[in-house]
Design an enzyme around this catalytic site. Structure first.
Site, PDB file in Angstrom:
ATOM      1  N   GLY A   1      -8.133  -5.544  -3.390  1.00 38.78           N
ATOM      2  CA  GLY A   1      -8.162  -6.062  -4.618  1.00 38.78           C
ATOM      3  C   GLY A   1      -6.895  -6.853  -4.476  1.00 38.78           C
ATOM      4  O   GLY A   1      -6.978  -8.249  -4.762  1.00 38.78           O
ATOM      5  N   ARG A   2      -5.889  -6.935  -3.846  1.00 42.58           N
ATOM      6  CA  ARG A   2      -4.438  -7.667  -3.645  1.00 42.58           C
ATOM      7  C   ARG A   2      -4.821  -8.573  -2.694  1.00 42.58           C
ATOM      8  O   ARG A   2      -3.823  -9.602  -2.571  1.00 42.58           O
ATOM      9  CB  ARG A   2      -3.520  -6.733  -3.332  1.00 42.58           C
ATOM     10  CG  ARG A   2      -3.486  -5.857  -2.178  1.00 42.58           C
ATOM     11  CD  ARG A   2      -2.513  -4.641  -2.201  1.00 42.58           C
ATOM     12  NE  ARG A   2      -2.433  -3.912  -1.087  1.00 42.58           N
ATOM     13  CZ  ARG A   2      -3.166  -2.640  -1.096  1.00 42.58           C
ATOM     14  NH1 ARG A   2      -3.786  -2.448  -2.367  1.00 42.58           N
ATOM     15  NH2 ARG A   2      -3.393  -1.846  -0.236  1.00 42.58           N
TER      16      ARG A   2
ATOM     17  N   GLU B   1      -8.551  -0.213 -17.963  1.00 41.32           N
ATOM     18  CA  GLU B   1      -7.897  -1.557 -18.771  1.00 41.32           C
ATOM     19  C   GLU B   1      -9.042  -2.623 -19.022  1.00 41.32           C
ATOM     20  O   GLU B   1      -8.963  -3.074 -19.796  1.00 41.32           O
ATOM     21  CB  GLU B   1      -6.871  -2.051 -18.049  1.00 41.32           C
ATOM     22  CG  GLU B   1      -5.607  -0.966 -17.942  1.00 41.32           C
ATOM     23  CD  GLU B   1      -5.607  -0.016 -16.706  1.00 41.32           C
ATOM     24  OE1 GLU B   1      -6.545   0.245 -16.257  1.00 41.32           O
ATOM     25  OE2 GLU B   1      -4.482   0.475 -16.379  1.00 41.32           O
TER      26      GLU B   1
ATOM     27  N   LYS C   1      -3.370   7.588 -13.306  1.00 34.10           N
ATOM     28  CA  LYS C   1      -4.788   7.232 -13.787  1.00 34.10           C
ATOM     29  C   LYS C   1      -5.230   8.575 -14.436  1.00 34.10           C
ATOM     30  O   LYS C   1      -5.794   8.792 -15.699  1.00 34.10           O
ATOM     31  CB  LYS C   1      -5.763   6.274 -12.780  1.00 34.10           C
ATOM     32  CG  LYS C   1      -5.444   5.064 -12.613  1.00 34.10           C
ATOM     33  CD  LYS C   1      -6.370   4.637 -11.750  1.00 34.10           C
ATOM     34  CE  LYS C   1      -6.212   3.613 -10.951  1.00 34.10           C
ATOM     35  NZ  LYS C   1      -7.244   2.998 -10.068  1.00 34.10           N
TER      36      LYS C   1
ATOM     37  N   GLU D   1       2.141  -2.315  -2.957  1.00 33.46           N
ATOM     38  CA  GLU D   1       0.778  -1.801  -2.902  1.00 33.46           C
ATOM     39  C   GLU D   1       0.334  -1.430  -1.386  1.00 33.46           C
ATOM     40  O   GLU D   1      -0.050  -0.491  -1.196  1.00 33.46           O
ATOM     41  CB  GLU D   1      -0.143  -2.236  -3.920  1.00 33.46           C
ATOM     42  CG  GLU D   1      -1.208  -1.318  -4.472  1.00 33.46           C
ATOM     43  CD  GLU D   1      -2.066  -1.684  -5.247  1.00 33.46           C
ATOM     44  OE1 GLU D   1      -3.040  -2.373  -4.950  1.00 33.46           O
ATOM     45  OE2 GLU D   1      -2.177  -1.287  -6.486  1.00 33.46           O
TER      46      GLU D   1
HETATM   47  O1  LIG Z   1     -10.487  -4.809  -9.370  1.00 30.31           O
HETATM   48  P1  LIG Z   1     -10.479  -3.346 -10.039  1.00 30.31           P
HETATM   49  O2  LIG Z   1     -11.405  -2.682  -9.306  1.00 30.31           O
HETATM   50  O3  LIG Z   1     -10.777  -3.614 -11.501  1.00 30.31           O
HETATM   51  O4  LIG Z   1      -9.053  -2.950  -9.819  1.00 30.31           O
HETATM   52  C1  LIG Z   1      -7.806  -3.562 -10.034  1.00 30.31           C
HETATM   53  C2  LIG Z   1      -6.733  -3.091  -9.350  1.00 30.31           C
HETATM   54  O5  LIG Z   1      -6.338  -1.593  -9.464  1.00 30.31           O
HETATM   55  C3  LIG Z   1      -6.005  -1.068  -8.106  1.00 30.31           C
HETATM   56  O6  LIG Z   1      -6.971  -0.491  -7.676  1.00 30.31           O
HETATM   57  C4  LIG Z   1      -4.907  -0.187  -8.596  1.00 30.31           C
HETATM   58  O7  LIG Z   1      -4.049  -0.551  -9.208  1.00 30.31           O
HETATM   59  C5  LIG Z   1      -5.455  -2.394  -7.394  1.00 30.31           C
HETATM   60  O8  LIG Z   1      -5.423  -2.016  -6.128  1.00 30.31           O
HETATM   61  C6  LIG Z   1      -6.824  -3.227  -7.968  1.00 30.31           C
HETATM   62  O9  LIG Z   1      -6.350  -4.613  -7.540  1.00 30.31           O
END
Ligand SMILES: O=P(O)(O)OC[C@H]1O[C@](O)(CO)[C@@H](O)[C@@H]1O
Length: 551
Positions: free
Chosen positions: A274-275, A218, A515, A360
């Site tokens: 990430g979170r 994305e 995914k 998550e």
């Molecule tokens: O920062 P990235 O690597 O783009 O990941 C974005 C998000 O995708 C995930 O890996 C899965 O949704 C999250 O844990 C993370 O915050």
């Protein structure tokens, strides 16, 4: 194999206690103890947390704390703060607490102190944010004219690389530079980027591409389209990218591959989930919005609660107790969801942020050793700001058939400028905030309804059984520091629950399958795309989609 949670003597004691607790009503608990509110109200930082409207007695709390001890919550907590690799499935340390550690602290991962690196990045972010805020950092020069100062900052990221900065920007909007536009693009739906850029001048726009891995489709798709939009608007000169794109990532190789100069990259580390990352460089857009000083105040707020969590005995450890209450409701009252209801319009994205943080992290059904769990784990987290929710779904919380434990978060002082007469709404807002938890706890009895002369046929409809558990969190006002305190409170709540449930709160394998399948399906949607192997439902939907698109 670790001892099964439900086989422990502490769990059995809680089960017995629950049986005795039965349908004990909050009315009885309050009537029996005039000191109940005082006894169950705890301070943490600037927050006052009132647990008294929960379905608990002293014994409940003692048993829950006993369970936490038996499950090694303190041991795991200390291991986290020491930088041990408690994220077993990814073999990583879990050190978001290092992101807000003061310069004087030492926290080691693999024998190396990580705190200097944290501050080095914060200092680089601050220098960059100051340059953007002062207008010193300018965009690409077009047609012999000097580059323009940056007026628009667009963060491109998703999940933890979006929800944190987007939530915090909304929360701290009143502290932000109002002369600039801040937007957050996450969805691969082209509408998101389209709407975020349609009224912007590319010459004044800075994109911050935020992605821990820099491989998230994305984000890479949106960043690629944003670059095309920029170049189309600036005459196609590739050298413009350096002035209008910076990256936040742990993956320098992918950043370079994308075409962003790694001198314009702000790093972080694999020990930041990430979170749990918006207080890292992922918060760069927020830092530009509110300035480095207020960003650091926010970090100090986080740190205040980190210290509380690290040092307070479990009996008075607020995030731990909040986590334990969730265990109590989830397993002993069959609560499936947890509502977070902030009485601040600025916290409109707070629950969305918490959804990732909590769901998550604790949406797991195997234990740390891979054995299935035989107990409830993380709840469905949801909520929107009061008073709006009161006119939408509170009906169900008051009179529906479900038990929905809820956190009510309120503030004494409004954030809008003191001279604004609409600050006077605060008393009305707060009256609602307090009225709701009172109504939820105590309800309205049949006798009370009848005494009002209500038509007997209507009486049952107007009875509120009450006994709905809530926690009230009250702060003086919503500042950067208070926001940091609130987020850290929930981070450590989630941690506590994960420890009790013996799950790994720090991986997210559950997002992978979708995914992988999306990657497989995408080429099948195009004209002449081959048909992959799918179930009959998916196959016919692919065909229908292609038909609708004339393919
Ligand atoms: O920062 P990235 O690597 O783009 O990941 C974005 C998000 O995708 C995930 O890996 C899965 O949704 C999250 O844990 C993370 O915050």
């Amino acid at each position: 194999m670790a001892q099964q949670l439900t086989q422990t003597e502490q769990w059995q004691a809680l089960a017995d206690h629950r049986e005795k607790f039965g349908a004990t009503h909050l009315r009885e608990l309050f009537a029996a103890d005039p000191r109940r509110a005082g006894k169950h109200t705890l301070p943490v930082g600037d927050l006052t947390v009132d647990l008294s409207k929960n379905l608990i007695t002293d014994e409940t709390l003692a048993l829950l704390v006993g369970l936490a001890r038996a499950r090694g919550v303190e041991v795991l907590r200390d291991a986290m703060f020491r930088g041990e690799k408690i994220n077993l499935t990814e073999n990583r340390a879990v050190l978001h607490v290092a992101l807000r550690a003061p310069r004087s602290e030492h926290i080691e991962v693999d024998g190396q102190d990580v705190v200097p690196g944290v501050h080095e990045v914060l200092d680089r972010m601050a220098a960059f944010a100051d340059r953007v805020r002062s207008g010193e950092w300018t965009g690409h020069a077009v047609d012999g004219h000097g580059g323009k100062p940056i007026r628009n900052v667009v963060n491109i990221g998703i999940g933890g690389s979006d929800l944190g900065p987007a939530m915090a920007y909304e929360a701290l909007r009143a502290y932000s530079d109002r002369t600039r536009v801040f937007r957050f693009v996450s969805n691969v739906d082209g509408a998101d980027l389209h709407e975020a850029t349609r009224d912007l001048d590319p010459a004044e726009t800075l994109f911050i591409v935020s992605s821990k891995t820099f491989t998230t489709v994305e984000t890479v798709t949106n960043a690629t389209s944003a670059r095309a939009w920029l170049l189309a608007g600036l005459g196609g000169d590739e050298s413009a990218v350096a002035k209008h794109f910076v990256a936040v990532s742990t993956n320098a190789a992918e950043v370079a591959k994308f075409g962003i100069d790694t001198r314009n990259m702000f790093g972080f580390w694999d020990w930041v989930g990430g979170r749990y990352s918006y207080d890292s460089a992922i918060g760069l857009s927020l830092m530009i919005a509110i300035g480095p000083k207020q960003f650091r105040e926010m970090l100090d707020g986080f740190h205040t609660v980190d210290e509380h969590f690290r040092t307070a005995p479990l009996e008075r450890n607020v995030p731990a107790l909040l986590g334990l209450l969730g265990v109590w409701y989830g397993s002993f009252f069959d609560a499936q969801t947890h509502a977070v209801l902030p009485y601040s319009h600025y916290l409109s994205r707070f629950s969305a942020y918490l959804q990732q943080l909590d769901m998550e992290s604790n949406g797991k059904s195997v234990q740390r050793d891979g054995e299935p769990v035989a107990w409830q784990t993380g709840p469905i987290v949801w909520g929107t700001p009061g008073t709006n929710g009161q006119h939408a779904y509170y009906q169900l919380i008051h009179q529906g058939t479900k038990i929905i434990p809820a956190d009510f978060i309120g503030f004494a002082e409004p954030v809008i400028p003191a001279a604004d007469p609409r600050g006077a709404h605060q008393d009305m807002l707060t009256a609602n905030f307090l009225a709701q938890t009172e109504a939820l706890a105590f309800g309205k009895t049949r006798e009370q309804v009848e005494a009002e002369g209500t038509d007997p046929a209507i009486v049952p409809h107007r009875v509120f059984k009450g006994n709905h558990p809530t926690t009230t969190i009250l702060a003086p006002t919503l500042t950067p520091s208070v926001l940091g305190q609130l987020v850290a409170l929930y981070e450590h709540k989630v941690f506590t629950q994960g420890a009790v449930w013996n799950i790994n709160s720090f991986d997210q394998w559950g997002v992978e399958l979708g995914k992988v399948l999306a990657k497989k399906i995408e080429p099948e949607l195009g004209a002449g795309g081959s048909h992959g192997e799918h179930d009959s439902s998916t196959t016919s939907l692919i065909e229908r989609y292609r038909g609708l698109r004339g393919r």
